[in-house]
Design an enzyme around this catalytic site. Sequence first.
Site, PDB file in Angstrom:
ATOM      1  N   HIS A  18      -3.147   7.024   2.225  1.00 32.95           N
ATOM      2  CA  HIS A  18      -3.622   5.731   1.750  1.00 32.95           C
ATOM      3  C   HIS A  18      -4.998   5.475   2.385  1.00 32.95           C
ATOM      4  CE1 HIS A  18      -4.151   1.581   1.033  1.00 32.95           C
ATOM      5  NE2 HIS A  18      -3.794   1.180   2.239  1.00 32.95           N
ATOM      6  N   CYS A  67       0.819  -1.219   0.000  1.00 34.18           N
ATOM      7  CA  CYS A  67       0.000   0.000   0.000  1.00 34.18           C
ATOM      8  C   CYS A  67       0.852   1.267   0.000  1.00 34.18           C
ATOM      9  CB  CYS A  67      -0.948  -0.009   1.196  1.00 34.18           C
ATOM     10  SG  CYS A  67      -2.012  -1.458   1.220  1.00 34.18           S
ATOM     11  N   ASN A  95     -10.169  -0.319   0.686  1.00 31.84           N
ATOM     12  CA  ASN A  95      -8.718  -0.213   0.584  1.00 31.84           C
ATOM     13  C   ASN A  95      -8.277  -0.857  -0.732  1.00 31.84           C
ATOM     14  OD1 ASN A  95      -5.960  -0.704   0.760  1.00 31.84           O
ATOM     15  ND2 ASN A  95      -6.001  -1.270   2.926  1.00 31.84           N
TER      16      ASN A  95
HETATM   17  N1  COA Z   1     -18.194  -7.801  11.377  1.00 29.70           N
HETATM   18  C1  COA Z   1     -18.636  -7.960  12.627  1.00 29.70           C
HETATM   19  N2  COA Z   1     -17.823  -8.225  13.660  1.00 29.70           N
HETATM   20  C2  COA Z   1     -16.509  -8.336  13.410  1.00 29.70           C
HETATM   21  C3  COA Z   1     -15.975  -8.182  12.114  1.00 29.70           C
HETATM   22  C4  COA Z   1     -16.883  -7.903  11.085  1.00 29.70           C
HETATM   23  N3  COA Z   1     -16.473  -7.749   9.815  1.00 29.70           N
HETATM   24  N4  COA Z   1     -14.648  -8.351  12.169  1.00 29.70           N
HETATM   25  C5  COA Z   1     -14.324  -8.593  13.461  1.00 29.70           C
HETATM   26  N5  COA Z   1     -15.456  -8.582  14.208  1.00 29.70           N
HETATM   27  C6  COA Z   1     -15.576  -8.804  15.643  1.00 29.70           C
HETATM   28  C7  COA Z   1     -14.462  -9.655  16.165  1.00 29.70           C
HETATM   29  O1  COA Z   1     -14.757 -11.040  16.023  1.00 29.70           O
HETATM   30  C8  COA Z   1     -14.398  -9.214  17.606  1.00 29.70           C
HETATM   31  O2  COA Z   1     -15.404  -9.881  18.325  1.00 29.70           O
HETATM   32  P1  COA Z   1     -15.048 -10.590  19.720  1.00 29.70           P
HETATM   33  O3  COA Z   1     -14.608  -9.463  20.601  1.00 29.70           O
HETATM   34  O4  COA Z   1     -16.344 -11.210  20.083  1.00 29.70           O
HETATM   35  O5  COA Z   1     -13.959 -11.559  19.386  1.00 29.70           O
HETATM   36  C9  COA Z   1     -14.790  -7.752  17.555  1.00 29.70           C
HETATM   37  O6  COA Z   1     -15.468  -7.557  16.300  1.00 29.70           O
HETATM   38  C10 COA Z   1     -13.620  -6.822  17.619  1.00 29.70           C
HETATM   39  O7  COA Z   1     -12.636  -7.280  16.701  1.00 29.70           O
HETATM   40  P2  COA Z   1     -11.293  -6.515  16.501  1.00 29.70           P
HETATM   41  O8  COA Z   1     -10.451  -7.246  15.520  1.00 29.70           O
HETATM   42  O9  COA Z   1     -10.708  -6.184  17.840  1.00 29.70           O
HETATM   43  O10 COA Z   1     -11.850  -5.176  15.839  1.00 29.70           O
HETATM   44  P3  COA Z   1     -11.142  -3.793  15.655  1.00 29.70           P
HETATM   45  O11 COA Z   1     -11.815  -2.746  16.426  1.00 29.70           O
HETATM   46  O12 COA Z   1      -9.646  -3.902  15.786  1.00 29.70           O
HETATM   47  O13 COA Z   1     -11.466  -3.498  14.136  1.00 29.70           O
HETATM   48  C11 COA Z   1     -10.368  -3.555  12.002  1.00 29.70           C
HETATM   49  C12 COA Z   1     -10.966  -4.366  13.136  1.00 29.70           C
HETATM   50  C13 COA Z   1      -9.796  -4.518  10.974  1.00 29.70           C
HETATM   51  C14 COA Z   1     -11.447  -2.708  11.369  1.00 29.70           C
HETATM   52  C15 COA Z   1      -9.254  -2.622  12.578  1.00 29.70           C
HETATM   53  O14 COA Z   1      -8.390  -3.382  13.402  1.00 29.70           O
HETATM   54  C16 COA Z   1      -8.460  -1.961  11.522  1.00 29.70           C
HETATM   55  O15 COA Z   1      -8.964  -1.192  10.729  1.00 29.70           O
HETATM   56  N6  COA Z   1      -7.141  -2.203  11.462  1.00 29.70           N
HETATM   57  C17 COA Z   1      -6.308  -1.679  10.413  1.00 29.70           C
HETATM   58  C18 COA Z   1      -6.409  -2.588   9.218  1.00 29.70           C
HETATM   59  C19 COA Z   1      -5.888  -1.980   7.955  1.00 29.70           C
HETATM   60  O16 COA Z   1      -6.103  -0.833   7.679  1.00 29.70           O
HETATM   61  N7  COA Z   1      -5.169  -2.789   7.164  1.00 29.70           N
HETATM   62  C20 COA Z   1      -4.634  -2.423   5.927  1.00 29.70           C
HETATM   63  C21 COA Z   1      -3.499  -1.495   6.091  1.00 29.70           C
HETATM   64  S1  COA Z   1      -2.739  -1.197   4.564  1.00 29.70           S
END
Ligand code: COA
Length: 332
Positions: A257, A116, A287
């Site tokens: 990004h 990215c 993304n």
């Molecule tokens: N829909 C519903 N629930 C979801 C889910 C979805 N798509 N994805 C995860 N969950 C749930 C998880 O299972 C977890 O439940 P639990 O607590 O019962 O286990 C809960 O939501 C929280 O999950 P978590 O992974 O801690 O969520 P988060 O707040 O970290 O959000 C992202 C997840 C991916 C949105 C976030 O971490 C993020 O944006 N990270 C950066 C990723 C990114 O930008 N990557 C590319 C960079 S180039």
Amino acid sequence: MSQSGIGIAVTGSGSAVPIHSLDNDKLSQIVDTSDEWIAARTGIRSRRLATPEESLTTIASQAAQGAIAMAGLTPMDVDLIILATSTADDLFGSACQIQAELGAQKAVAFDLTAACSGFVFGLVTAAQFIRTGAYRTVLLIGADVLSRWVDWSDRRTCILFGDGAGAVVIQANDRDRLLGFELRSDGTQNQYLNLACQPQPYDLLEDLTIGRGSFQPITMNGQEVYRFAVRRVPEVIEKALFRANLTVEDVDWLLLHQANQRILDAVGERLHIPAEKIISNLASYGNTSAASIPLALDEVVRSGKIQPGDTIAASGFGAGLTWGAAVFQWGR
Ligand code: COA
């Protein structure tokens, strides 16, 4: 300005996305998720997905044609094509196929992989070729079809990504419009986001087993990547601004990004850049990896929002891990 006295200018932009879109409601039929969850955590509402017939080469070439036309050039004017991608149609590289598709016979072409961050790394690479006097006109494309490599049963990752392509033309210019940059890599954090080769054992001879090519789908530690982005992106932008002898007050547009609206907001807050200066189109595309910065740039350029001479702080970040920032002014 470089020692040679040759500067660079970004003189055209273009973009292209696949026809089919998949909104959050439709995605909820594939994995256990909801529009509310995805929109609240990421800001993403929809994404474009390529069919098997829509190759990376096709959308990248369309984006390139738009950029070349805006710059008032023809494909034969292009000296160098850099394709920033992690999802080439061909592991040997797709830049040459794009060169052929465009009819840019005079151009040398190669792929550049920095996930990215690919567009920002590509912009800086293009500038080096121009500043040394080696080439005068570079076509830089950022394009990815991550939908091919997403695990569509993993709701933690499949909600994030979409397909697309963006391109810019970068030309030699009396005035140097690339004001400062900073690029960074940290392979010790590679495990947080990757799309790794997973060789399958293949018995070539009784006493010789080799690995046959295949890849595992994208794996990601979302929280670690989030933390990394929110910490490192403001830092690298400040460094690039320092090199440009500018401060955040001089920034007209923050062009990050397009990974997650919460990352955009957090970076804006840390840098004290108001929301109206932060370019965001991820609600429509998700993304799109190396495509996201030039795709967003092209939209704001064509809408007339960005004016020639405006100062843009662009920053890419992602797998590698890689991150970087480039401060440049739009136009000649
Ligand atoms: N829909 C519903 N629930 C979801 C889910 C979805 N798509 N994805 C995860 N969950 C749930 C998880 O299972 C977890 O439940 P639990 O607590 O019962 O286990 C809960 O939501 C929280 O999950 P978590 O992974 O801690 O969520 P988060 O707040 O970290 O959000 C992202 C997840 C991916 C949105 C976030 O971490 C993020 O944006 N990270 C950066 C990723 C990114 O930008 N990557 C590319 C960079 S180039």
